[in-house]
Scaffold this motif. Sequence first.
Motif, PDB file in Angstrom:
ATOM      1  N   ILE A 119      41.699  33.414  40.496  1.00 24.22           N
ATOM      2  CA  ILE A 119      40.026  33.855  40.686  1.00 24.22           C
ATOM      3  C   ILE A 119      39.919  35.103  40.466  1.00 24.22           C
ATOM      4  CG2 ILE A 119      38.162  33.565  42.034  1.00 24.22           C
ATOM      5  CD1 ILE A 119      39.472  31.115  43.335  1.00 24.22           C
ATOM      6  N   ALA A 120      40.524  36.190  41.105  1.00 28.97           N
ATOM      7  CA  ALA A 120      40.370  37.492  41.175  1.00 28.97           C
ATOM      8  C   ALA A 120      40.475  38.035  39.838  1.00 28.97           C
ATOM      9  CB  ALA A 120      41.290  38.241  42.156  1.00 28.97           C
ATOM     10  N   LEU A 121      41.427  37.370  39.148  1.00 27.99           N
ATOM     11  CA  LEU A 121      41.819  38.023  37.719  1.00 27.99           C
ATOM     12  C   LEU A 121      40.695  37.303  36.671  1.00 27.99           C
ATOM     13  CD1 LEU A 121      45.607  38.140  37.736  1.00 27.99           C
ATOM     14  CD2 LEU A 121      44.187  39.957  37.676  1.00 27.99           C
ATOM     15  N   GLY A 122      39.903  36.370  37.020  1.00 26.12           N
ATOM     16  CA  GLY A 122      38.855  35.955  36.191  1.00 26.12           C
ATOM     17  C   GLY A 122      39.322  34.901  35.296  1.00 26.12           C
ATOM     18  N   ARG A 123      40.512  34.082  35.955  1.00 27.93           N
ATOM     19  CA  ARG A 123      41.280  33.096  35.156  1.00 27.93           C
ATOM     20  C   ARG A 123      40.845  31.659  35.793  1.00 27.93           C
ATOM     21  NH1 ARG A 123      42.029  37.215  32.510  1.00 27.93           N
ATOM     22  NH2 ARG A 123      43.882  37.618  31.286  1.00 27.93           N
ATOM     23  N   ALA A 124      39.906  31.460  35.944  1.00 26.48           N
ATOM     24  CA  ALA A 124      39.132  30.183  36.487  1.00 26.48           C
ATOM     25  C   ALA A 124      39.477  28.941  36.041  1.00 26.48           C
ATOM     26  CB  ALA A 124      37.624  30.390  36.620  1.00 26.48           C
ATOM     27  N   SER A 180      32.074  34.364  44.179  1.00 27.78           N
ATOM     28  CA  SER A 180      31.054  35.549  44.256  1.00 27.78           C
ATOM     29  C   SER A 180      31.569  36.691  44.909  1.00 27.78           C
ATOM     30  CB  SER A 180      29.942  35.143  44.712  1.00 27.78           C
ATOM     31  OG  SER A 180      30.086  34.858  46.215  1.00 27.78           O
ATOM     32  N   ILE A 181      32.755  36.499  45.496  1.00 28.01           N
ATOM     33  CA  ILE A 181      33.331  37.825  46.188  1.00 28.01           C
ATOM     34  C   ILE A 181      33.618  38.968  45.504  1.00 28.01           C
ATOM     35  CG2 ILE A 181      35.133  38.543  47.556  1.00 28.01           C
ATOM     36  CD1 ILE A 181      35.201  35.961  49.113  1.00 28.01           C
ATOM     37  N   PRO A 182      34.516  38.821  44.179  1.00 31.72           N
ATOM     38  CA  PRO A 182      34.696  39.878  43.498  1.00 31.72           C
ATOM     39  C   PRO A 182      33.552  40.543  42.609  1.00 31.72           C
ATOM     40  CG  PRO A 182      36.307  38.107  42.920  1.00 31.72           C
ATOM     41  CD  PRO A 182      35.184  37.765  43.781  1.00 31.72           C
ATOM     42  N   VAL A 183      32.334  39.658  42.329  1.00 30.24           N
ATOM     43  CA  VAL A 183      31.426  39.919  41.634  1.00 30.24           C
ATOM     44  C   VAL A 183      30.403  40.999  42.727  1.00 30.24           C
ATOM     45  CG1 VAL A 183      29.317  39.321  40.586  1.00 30.24           C
ATOM     46  CG2 VAL A 183      31.273  38.342  40.277  1.00 30.24           C
ATOM     47  N   MET A 184      30.157  40.388  44.060  1.00 29.42           N
ATOM     48  CA  MET A 184      29.478  41.156  45.011  1.00 29.42           C
ATOM     49  C   MET A 184      30.166  42.417  45.415  1.00 29.42           C
ATOM     50  SD  MET A 184      27.527  38.360  47.325  1.00 29.42           S
ATOM     51  CE  MET A 184      29.008  37.582  48.170  1.00 29.42           C
ATOM     52  N   VAL A 186      49.453  37.736  33.490  1.00 25.41           N
ATOM     53  CA  VAL A 186      48.633  39.009  33.349  1.00 25.41           C
ATOM     54  C   VAL A 186      48.836  40.236  34.083  1.00 25.41           C
ATOM     55  CG1 VAL A 186      46.269  39.381  34.030  1.00 25.41           C
ATOM     56  CG2 VAL A 186      46.800  37.089  33.525  1.00 25.41           C
ATOM     57  N   VAL A 187      49.496  40.357  35.396  1.00 23.06           N
ATOM     58  CA  VAL A 187      49.888  41.344  35.914  1.00 23.06           C
ATOM     59  C   VAL A 187      51.234  41.964  35.884  1.00 23.06           C
ATOM     60  CG1 VAL A 187      47.882  41.030  37.661  1.00 23.06           C
ATOM     61  CG2 VAL A 187      50.259  40.442  38.223  1.00 23.06           C
ATOM     62  N   GLY A 188      52.230  40.886  35.654  1.00 22.41           N
ATOM     63  CA  GLY A 188      53.689  41.383  35.463  1.00 22.41           C
ATOM     64  C   GLY A 188      53.986  41.624  37.001  1.00 22.41           C
ATOM     65  N   TRP A 189      55.108  42.163  36.988  1.00 23.47           N
ATOM     66  CA  TRP A 189      55.812  42.743  38.140  1.00 23.47           C
ATOM     67  C   TRP A 189      55.151  44.149  38.800  1.00 23.47           C
ATOM     68  CZ3 TRP A 189      57.351  42.017  43.059  1.00 23.47           C
ATOM     69  CH2 TRP A 189      58.093  42.822  43.812  1.00 23.47           C
ATOM     70  N   SER A 190      54.736  44.248  39.713  1.00 26.15           N
ATOM     71  CA  SER A 190      54.320  45.732  40.089  1.00 26.15           C
ATOM     72  C   SER A 190      54.884  45.803  41.710  1.00 26.15           C
ATOM     73  CB  SER A 190      52.562  46.013  40.001  1.00 26.15           C
ATOM     74  OG  SER A 190      52.349  45.590  38.832  1.00 26.15           O
ATOM     75  N   PHE A 222      42.600  38.998  50.969  1.00 27.51           N
ATOM     76  CA  PHE A 222      43.102  40.411  50.473  1.00 27.51           C
ATOM     77  C   PHE A 222      43.080  40.327  49.098  1.00 27.51           C
ATOM     78  CE2 PHE A 222      46.596  43.005  49.441  1.00 27.51           C
ATOM     79  CZ  PHE A 222      46.367  43.945  49.611  1.00 27.51           C
ATOM     80  N   VAL A 223      43.541  39.377  48.479  1.00 24.75           N
ATOM     81  CA  VAL A 223      43.833  39.359  46.956  1.00 24.75           C
ATOM     82  C   VAL A 223      42.367  39.236  46.208  1.00 24.75           C
ATOM     83  CG1 VAL A 223      44.552  37.823  45.075  1.00 24.75           C
ATOM     84  CG2 VAL A 223      46.059  38.224  47.012  1.00 24.75           C
ATOM     85  N   LEU A 224      41.628  38.484  46.769  1.00 27.73           N
ATOM     86  CA  LEU A 224      40.142  38.380  46.144  1.00 27.73           C
ATOM     87  C   LEU A 224      39.509  39.857  46.361  1.00 27.73           C
ATOM     88  CD1 LEU A 224      39.032  34.942  47.472  1.00 27.73           C
ATOM     89  CD2 LEU A 224      39.441  35.494  45.068  1.00 27.73           C
ATOM     90  N   ARG A 225      39.637  40.635  47.333  1.00 32.66           N
ATOM     91  CA  ARG A 225      38.874  41.593  47.766  1.00 32.66           C
ATOM     92  C   ARG A 225      39.527  42.942  46.730  1.00 32.66           C
ATOM     93  NH1 ARG A 225      36.343  45.405  47.450  1.00 32.66           N
ATOM     94  NH2 ARG A 225      35.138  46.229  49.092  1.00 32.66           N
ATOM     95  N   PHE A 226      40.928  43.062  46.501  1.00 33.41           N
ATOM     96  CA  PHE A 226      41.573  44.202  46.196  1.00 33.41           C
ATOM     97  C   PHE A 226      42.217  44.012  44.485  1.00 33.41           C
ATOM     98  CE2 PHE A 226      41.464  45.042  50.800  1.00 33.41           C
ATOM     99  CZ  PHE A 226      40.743  46.141  50.794  1.00 33.41           C
ATOM    100  N   VAL A 227      42.551  42.763  44.377  1.00 26.30           N
ATOM    101  CA  VAL A 227      43.157  42.454  43.148  1.00 26.30           C
ATOM    102  C   VAL A 227      42.300  43.110  41.730  1.00 26.30           C
ATOM    103  CG1 VAL A 227      43.853  40.854  41.182  1.00 26.30           C
ATOM    104  CG2 VAL A 227      44.866  40.888  43.505  1.00 26.30           C
ATOM    105  N   PRO A 228      40.757  43.008  41.752  1.00 23.34           N
ATOM    106  CA  PRO A 228      39.900  43.287  40.770  1.00 23.34           C
ATOM    107  C   PRO A 228      39.985  44.837  40.648  1.00 23.34           C
ATOM    108  CG  PRO A 228      38.711  42.021  42.005  1.00 23.34           C
ATOM    109  CD  PRO A 228      40.232  42.138  42.903  1.00 23.34           C
ATOM    110  N   SER A 229      40.284  45.661  41.774  1.00 20.98           N
ATOM    111  CA  SER A 229      40.692  47.284  41.363  1.00 20.98           C
ATOM    112  C   SER A 229      42.022  47.888  41.671  1.00 20.98           C
ATOM    113  CB  SER A 229      39.667  47.810  42.863  1.00 20.98           C
ATOM    114  OG  SER A 229      40.368  47.342  43.995  1.00 20.98           O
ATOM    115  N   ALA A 230      42.882  46.903  42.301  1.00 17.92           N
ATOM    116  CA  ALA A 230      44.196  47.479  42.354  1.00 17.92           C
ATOM    117  C   ALA A 230      45.312  46.785  41.276  1.00 17.92           C
ATOM    118  CB  ALA A 230      44.620  47.421  43.845  1.00 17.92           C
ATOM    119  N   GLY A 231      44.889  45.642  40.903  1.00 15.29           N
ATOM    120  CA  GLY A 231      45.627  44.861  39.983  1.00 15.29           C
ATOM    121  C   GLY A 231      46.890  44.310  40.761  1.00 15.29           C
ATOM    122  N   GLY A 232      48.255  44.405  39.994  1.00 14.85           N
ATOM    123  CA  GLY A 232      49.544  43.651  40.400  1.00 14.85           C
ATOM    124  C   GLY A 232      50.009  44.165  41.670  1.00 14.85           C
TER     125      GLY A 232
END
Length: 422
Positions: free
Chosen positions: A119-124, A240-244, A170-174, A62-72
């Motif tokens: 990973i989702a935030l690009g902080r590899a 590759s999940i966030p990229v795809m 990066v995302v703080g508290w949301s 869920f985090v990998l799939r939705f954090v790139p678009s929905a963030g914190g």
Amino acid sequence: MERVLGSAVWITAGGVVMSVAGLVFWGVVARVLGPVGLGEVASAVSLANVASALLNLGFQQFVLRFVPSAGGSAFWAGFLGSAAVGVAAFSALGLVGSFWSGVLAFLFLTSGAALGGLIALGRARLYFAAVSLGAVLKVVLAALRFPPMLVFVGTSALSLAVALLGVVSVVGWSRPAGWRSLLASAVANYPLNFSASFGVSVGVLLVRWVAGAEVAGVFYLLSTAVLAVGSVSGALATSSIPVMAAGGTGLVGRGARIAVGVNVPLVVGAGGASHFLLSILGRGYVGYGLDLALALPAAVGLAAVSLASALYNVEGRWLKLGGLGLLSAASVTAASLAVPHIGVGPAVLLGALPPALVGGRDVGLWPFVVGLGVSAVLSPVAALWIAAAPAAVGASVALLHVSGVFRLGEYRDVARLVLRSL
């Protein structure tokens, strides 16, 4: 592909550090506690893995799939959900007298969501730091003769803290949001928990039952080695999940060929060193060198499963995703029951074949068929005569080139992409 490889380099590096440190850690445990003690500790860790898998509701996916678009907001929904379920796992195992396994189950669940956030935030790079710190400290504490389960708990907690702080920076508290998506993801991804790793954990418990704690420890060591060698393809699939999700799934075919091109020579080379590698862990394991060489080609099969799982996740093919996970778990579990009859190494390889062939159909079956065949023949050959190992590695590269699976020039191309991403 460059972005995927850029993340995969650091994720893979973290996996390598964890794998090497894990082998050293288990070697120390084997020397200090003996084969039976090793099997007992491996069984306790496997119990935590089984519990966390049974209660995992797809938080990392869920985090990998939705954090790139929905963030914190998506991250905190996934993380707090994992923490709530982790408390349930701790309570359940505590009631049956497995306190440390319960603590580990909680940490496994929450760490998955936190590391997935990085990973989702690009902080590899920070992902690498989090997992490597815990892995290295695990070895140091084991060498100082701290109790193995206490070491596992302490280092897992440290990695979780570093990962969580990294995401928060990066995302703080949301305010958590996306609960309906989380619920849908939980339902869709739950069968994914029943993967090869789950099968290995169940297998350890079953092997301990049918063959004793010593053989259970060996089964765990060999399975861990297979997962370590397959870490390249696993990292490629995860990153590759966030990229795809953002740009489409066209790169999966090339990813399959890269996974085979990298894994096959690595498997053959490791097969040649199998007797030496196990001798480091103690004299009681030297006799299992050929078993390790026979088991290692399973890493090529796991590459097909990893890439197919990433593809199904992005395309929302939940039935296939769940079906592949269930097949992986069932296959590895069933194969573990054959250990007393065919040996540890052949059983590990046998468990990887059905899901590899099924998953490979959707990401390109031919590379994996060739890779499995080449590695299954050359890895034990290299183990039987270590002087032939370099020639066996060269032969594996040549066969991949001739078959068209992975050309010699492509190694140069991949190396350039990796160096560019550092």
